[in-house]
Design an enzyme around this catalytic site. Structure first.
Site, short mmCIF file in Angstrom:
data_model
loop_
_atom_site.label_atom_id
_atom_site.label_comp_id
_atom_site.label_asym_id
_atom_site.label_seq_id
_atom_site.Cartn_x
_atom_site.Cartn_y
_atom_site.Cartn_z
N GLU A 1 5.77 -0.84 -6.22
CA GLU A 1 6.84 -1.37 -7.06
C GLU A 1 7.21 -0.32 -8.11
O GLU A 1 6.33 0.23 -8.78
CB GLU A 1 6.41 -2.67 -7.74
N GLU B 1 -0.96 -9.09 0.58
CA GLU B 1 0.23 -8.32 0.18
C GLU B 1 -0.22 -6.93 -0.28
O GLU B 1 -1.24 -6.78 -0.95
CB GLU B 1 0.98 -9.04 -0.94
#
Length: 600
Positions: free
Chosen positions: A71, A67
């Site tokens: 964010e 991943e």
């Protein structure tokens, strides 16, 4: 996504119990390996949630975890988090300080994923890069994803409450360029070749999909629903709502999260952005046994400063607010809200804080930041140890630490301060085991600090930042880790003896514009202004050719001494180049011009 592997299975198991909130997730149907991934977006600004752009291998646990994250946590106004998560769900989290509020306008974010590195970009500029074995373990095909959700981890994102919802993240476009080092046309060294760009005019079912309505994961307070993905005016909007609402609608009136009496004003903080005209109407505020003289909405569009006729904290008990509109269309108006006023607690200088735990000697104990405290941390957890730290005047401070902090706030009167940061590496002995940077008042004061390499393990290190200028009644310390999180053991704040602090209770008898300080400067500078009477002033900035390049929105100010910060940005928010500039301060009764020098 900083969540323990033992408690989260990102998209593999359905959590069947009803959840209080509804989020949204949008993902590609296809998988991608290596490339340049970009998005233009405006994040949501709410405590307790985040907006994202990332790639993820959703075939876990059949294959190892892969991943790559961008964010944006809604609790911050100047921070973006990067994180490659590698097999074993190992986080390599980094915080980057942005020169803008990600929730106030669209900006471009992206990352390049190559076999030997991952590099992150903000508005086309590379701001962070990671290399090494953990990056080489990112070798599995991943989907491009975006989502908005509210984690249950309050220390990370803040406490999620229904009062701040709905919240919306806006996505203008997403683009993908494949890794093509020998035939590229974009990216670093033209090592990437453009493939496609989606402008989000509509839901392209050939490229994108959304999960089924029961999709969620452990640690997520919301369930992801396709109805919370909305296309409107060439933008995709991801919505976070309560369990009883869907989509891009806001029928909830704004409300007050808190009110504080501090430094001669009453600070009213709304749960969402509010419309300026109604927020600045003094008649919308009622203070017991008092009258509101003026109201000024701050740049965050959520905070209003009130001046009152009689500022006496012993009599300030509560405030009633009515008729304030939010910024949604059609607007929702606050009907009535009665809030108790939090009183400011006096700070005694020098202020000493034990960031790792409880009070002792003349050190105050650490605490979480909030409206009821004068100082505290945002994010982080406490660690204790029995290490014997050398080179320390006070060894006790190093027996505990605040690990993983992102922010530390201290409320102080405007003025000039010396800030001392106390740190010691008690966990790692090898060089490059822990690396982080620190910014104070938006200026980086420690770049890529490696305590083990600099002073060694179990050795005290003190960083003193002299002449910290405070013009917004807050010291803002920003920790940005690039490897294994930041740490802080203690903080000492001392007032700097200067004319700034002499007889501040006396109003000036004439106007005066001081020389900006520091000068020359790098990053930000402060312009001191004192006026004898309340009036409207303007501060404008010009280059050596006489062209106006910037202006501070000052407006009407009260009599007294004031300090205005300029961050050396032009009208478009872009940094201006090094050189000589002029600032002009003018009011109804005065005008003066002075020279300043910027050294980038």
């Amino acid at each position: 996504m900083r969540i323990a592997a033992a408690v989260i299975f990102f998209s593999l198991f359905l959590v069947l119990e009803a959840k209080d909130y509804r989020g949204a997730e949008y993902r590609t149907k296809n998988y991608f390996t290596y490339g340049r991934f970009e998005v233009r977006m405006k994040s949501a600004h709410r405590e307790g949630m985040l907006s994202s752009f990332f790639t993820y291998n959703d075939s876990f646990p059949a294959t190892p975890w892969n991943e790559i994250d961008i964010e944006i946590l809604g609790r911050y106004t100047d921070d973006v988090q990067f994180n490659p998560i590698t097999p074993g769900q190992v986080n390599h989290e980094v915080h980057y300080q942005t020169p803008f509020n990600p929730a106030q306008d669209f900006h471009t974010y992206g990352f390049e994923w190559a076999p030997t590195y991952v590099a992150w970009f903000v508005d086309g500029k590379e701001v962070h890069r990671q290399v090494g074995a953990h990056i080489q373990a990112l070798n599995l095909p991943q989907k491009i994803m975006m989502n908005i959700w509210n984690p249950s981890y309050a220390n990370w994102v803040g406490l999620s409450t229904a009062s701040v919802l709905p919240a919306f993240a806006y996505y203008d476009w997403v683009s993908y360029s494949t890794y093509a080092p020998d035939s590229g046309d974009t990216g670093t060294n033209n090592n990437f070749k453009f493939q496609w760009k989606d402008d989000f005019n509509s839901f392209d079912t050939t490229r994108w999909e959304h999960p089924d309505p029961s999709h969620t994961w452990g640690g997520n307070l919301s369930t992801m629903y396709p109805e919370n993905i909305v296309f409107k005016n060439g933008v995709m909007i991801l919505c976070l709502t309560t369990s009883t609402t869907f989509g891009y609608y806001d029928k909830t009136e704004p409300t007050i999260s808190y009110a504080r009496a501090e430094n001669g004003k009453i600070k009213v903080h709304y749960t969402e952005e509010v419309e300026q005209e109604s927020a600045e109407m003094p008649s919308n505020y009622f203070v017991t046994n008092n009258s509101v003289a003026s109201a000024k909405l701050q740049p965050d569009s959520q905070t209003v400063y009130l001046t009152v006729a009689k500022y006496d904290t012993s009599t300030l008990s509560n405030i009633i607010v009515i008729n304030t509109n939010d910024r949604f269309y059609p607007a929702n108006a606050l009907t009535v809200r009665n809030v108790s006023i939090v009183k400011q607690k006096p700070i005694v200088f020098p202020l000493k804080i034990n960031c790792g735990g409880a009070a002792y000697a003349d050190y105050l104990g650490d605490q979480e930041w909030g409206p009821g405290v004068e100082y505290g941390h945002v994010d982080g957890k406490y660690n204790s140890n029995a290490a014997v730290v050398s080179g320390a005047a006070d060894a006790t401070i190093y027996h505990s630490e605040l690990n993983m902090p992102v922010k530390y706030f201290i409320r102080v009167p405007n003025g000039i301060y010396d800030v001392e940061l106390q740190m010691a590496e008690t966990s790692f002995s090898g060089d490059s085991s822990r690396i982080f940077s620190i910014a104070v008042q938006d200026s980086v004061v420690v770049q890529n600090l490696d305590l083990a390499a600099l002073v060694g393990k179990n050795v005290a290190y003190t960083k003193v930042i002299k002449n910290v200028i405070v013009d917004n009644e807050m010291i803002d310390i920003h920790f940005m880790a690039s490897k294994n999180y930041a740490i802080i053991n203690g903080i000492i704040v001392a007032q700097t003896p200067s004319k700034v602090h002499e007889r501040e209770d006396l109003l000036p008898t004439r106007w005066n514009v001081g020389q900006n300080y520091p000068n020359p400067f790098n990053g930000g500078t402060v312009i001191p202004v004192e006026i004898a009477y309340q009036e409207t002033i303007a501060i404008r900035f010009y280059d050596i050719l006489g062209r106006q390049i910037s202006e501070l929105a000052v407006g009407n100010i009260s009599a007294g001494k004031h300090y205005f910060r300029w961050d050396a940005k032009d009208f478009h928010g872009s940094p201006v180049a090094s050189g000589i500039y002029f600032y002009s301060v003018s009011g109804t009764t005065f005008s003066t011009t002075k020279k300043l020098m910027l050294l980038q």
